[in-house]
Design a protein around this motif. Structure first.
Motif, short mmCIF file in Angstrom:
data_model
loop_
_atom_site.label_atom_id
_atom_site.label_comp_id
_atom_site.label_asym_id
_atom_site.label_seq_id
_atom_site.Cartn_x
_atom_site.Cartn_y
_atom_site.Cartn_z
N LEU A 12 -7.73 16.06 -0.35
CA LEU A 12 -7.10 16.48 0.90
C LEU A 12 -7.48 17.91 1.27
O LEU A 12 -7.76 18.22 2.44
CB LEU A 12 -5.58 16.36 0.80
N LEU A 13 -7.51 18.79 0.28
CA LEU A 13 -7.88 20.19 0.54
C LEU A 13 -9.33 20.30 0.97
O LEU A 13 -9.66 21.08 1.86
CB LEU A 13 -7.63 21.04 -0.70
N ARG A 14 -10.20 19.53 0.35
CA ARG A 14 -11.62 19.56 0.73
C ARG A 14 -11.83 19.05 2.15
O ARG A 14 -12.65 19.60 2.90
CB ARG A 14 -12.45 18.75 -0.26
N ILE A 15 -11.08 18.03 2.52
CA ILE A 15 -11.17 17.51 3.90
C ILE A 15 -10.70 18.58 4.88
O ILE A 15 -11.35 18.83 5.90
CB ILE A 15 -10.34 16.22 4.04
N GLU A 16 -9.58 19.22 4.58
CA GLU A 16 -9.08 20.27 5.46
C GLU A 16 -10.07 21.43 5.54
O GLU A 16 -10.28 22.01 6.61
CB GLU A 16 -7.72 20.77 4.96
N HIS A 17 -10.71 21.77 4.42
CA HIS A 17 -11.70 22.84 4.39
C HIS A 17 -12.87 22.51 5.32
O HIS A 17 -13.32 23.35 6.09
CB HIS A 17 -12.17 23.03 2.94
N ARG A 18 -13.36 21.26 5.26
CA ARG A 18 -14.45 20.83 6.14
C ARG A 18 -14.01 20.84 7.61
O ARG A 18 -14.78 21.24 8.50
CB ARG A 18 -14.93 19.43 5.77
N ASP A 19 -12.78 20.42 7.87
CA ASP A 19 -12.25 20.44 9.23
C ASP A 19 -12.18 21.86 9.78
O ASP A 19 -12.47 22.09 10.96
CB ASP A 19 -10.87 19.78 9.29
N LEU A 20 -11.80 22.79 8.93
CA LEU A 20 -11.76 24.19 9.37
C LEU A 20 -13.15 24.70 9.69
O LEU A 20 -13.34 25.45 10.66
CB LEU A 20 -11.11 25.07 8.30
N GLN A 37 -8.32 34.01 16.59
CA GLN A 37 -8.14 32.64 16.09
C GLN A 37 -9.18 32.32 15.02
O GLN A 37 -8.86 31.71 14.00
CB GLN A 37 -8.25 31.64 17.26
N ILE A 38 -10.41 32.75 15.23
CA ILE A 38 -11.47 32.52 14.23
C ILE A 38 -11.12 33.22 12.92
O ILE A 38 -11.27 32.65 11.84
CB ILE A 38 -12.84 32.99 14.78
N ALA A 39 -10.62 34.45 13.01
CA ALA A 39 -10.25 35.20 11.82
C ALA A 39 -9.12 34.49 11.07
O ALA A 39 -9.13 34.42 9.83
CB ALA A 39 -9.83 36.62 12.19
N ARG A 40 -8.14 33.96 11.80
CA ARG A 40 -7.03 33.24 11.16
C ARG A 40 -7.53 31.98 10.45
O ARG A 40 -7.09 31.66 9.34
CB ARG A 40 -5.98 32.87 12.19
N LEU A 41 -8.45 31.27 11.10
CA LEU A 41 -9.00 30.05 10.49
C LEU A 41 -9.80 30.39 9.24
O LEU A 41 -9.74 29.67 8.24
CB LEU A 41 -9.86 29.29 11.49
N LYS A 42 -10.54 31.49 9.28
CA LYS A 42 -11.31 31.91 8.11
C LYS A 42 -10.39 32.28 6.95
O LYS A 42 -10.68 31.95 5.80
CB LYS A 42 -12.21 33.10 8.46
N LYS A 43 -9.28 32.95 7.24
CA LYS A 43 -8.32 33.29 6.18
C LYS A 43 -7.74 32.03 5.57
O LYS A 43 -7.60 31.93 4.35
CB LYS A 43 -7.19 34.15 6.74
N ARG A 44 -7.40 31.07 6.41
CA ARG A 44 -6.85 29.79 5.91
C ARG A 44 -7.89 29.09 5.04
O ARG A 44 -7.58 28.54 3.99
CB ARG A 44 -6.45 28.91 7.10
N LYS A 45 -9.14 29.15 5.47
CA LYS A 45 -10.23 28.53 4.71
C LYS A 45 -10.38 29.19 3.34
O LYS A 45 -10.58 28.50 2.33
CB LYS A 45 -11.53 28.65 5.52
N LEU A 46 -10.26 30.50 3.28
CA LEU A 46 -10.34 31.21 2.00
C LEU A 46 -9.18 30.84 1.08
O LEU A 46 -9.36 30.67 -0.13
CB LEU A 46 -10.36 32.72 2.22
N ARG A 47 -7.98 30.71 1.65
CA ARG A 47 -6.83 30.30 0.83
C ARG A 47 -7.04 28.89 0.28
O ARG A 47 -6.71 28.62 -0.88
CB ARG A 47 -5.54 30.36 1.65
N LEU A 48 -7.60 28.02 1.10
CA LEU A 48 -7.89 26.66 0.63
C LEU A 48 -8.91 26.69 -0.50
O LEU A 48 -8.77 25.97 -1.49
CB LEU A 48 -8.42 25.80 1.78
#
Length: 65
Positions: A12-20, A37-48
Motif C-alpha cells: 500500500l505504501l509503495r502504491i501511494e509513493h508511485r501515486d505521489l 503543493q509540490i513541496a508538501r507532496l515531496k515531504k509526504r513522499k519522503l515520509r513514505l
C-alpha cells in the motif's frame, strides 16, 4: 505485526509513493505549478520512503556475524 501484515502495508505504501510521483509530475507540467503543493507532496513522499525502509528492515532478520 506479522510478516504478511507488513507485506500488505508495504504494498500500500509503495502504491501511494508511485501515486505521489505521478501527482508531482502532473503539477510540474501544469501551466502554473503550485510550488507549495509540490513541496508538501515531496515531504509526504519522503515520509513514505522512511516508513517503507523501516518496514523492510523489520522483514530482514538480524544476523549476528
Amino acid at each position: 505485526m506479522d510478516d504478511s501484515e507488513i507485506q500488505r502495508r508495504l504494498e500500500l505504501l509503495r502504491i501511494e509513493h508511485r501515486d505521489l510521483d505521478a501527482a508531482i509530475d502532473a503539477l510540474r507540467l501544469a501551466g502554473a505549478p503550485d510550488q507549495l503543493q509540490i513541496a508538501r507532496l515531496k515531504k509526504r513522499k519522503l515520509r513514505l520512503r522512511d516508513e517503507i525502509a523501516l518496514l523492510e528492515d523489520q522483514l530482514i532478520p538480524d544476523i549476528i556475524a
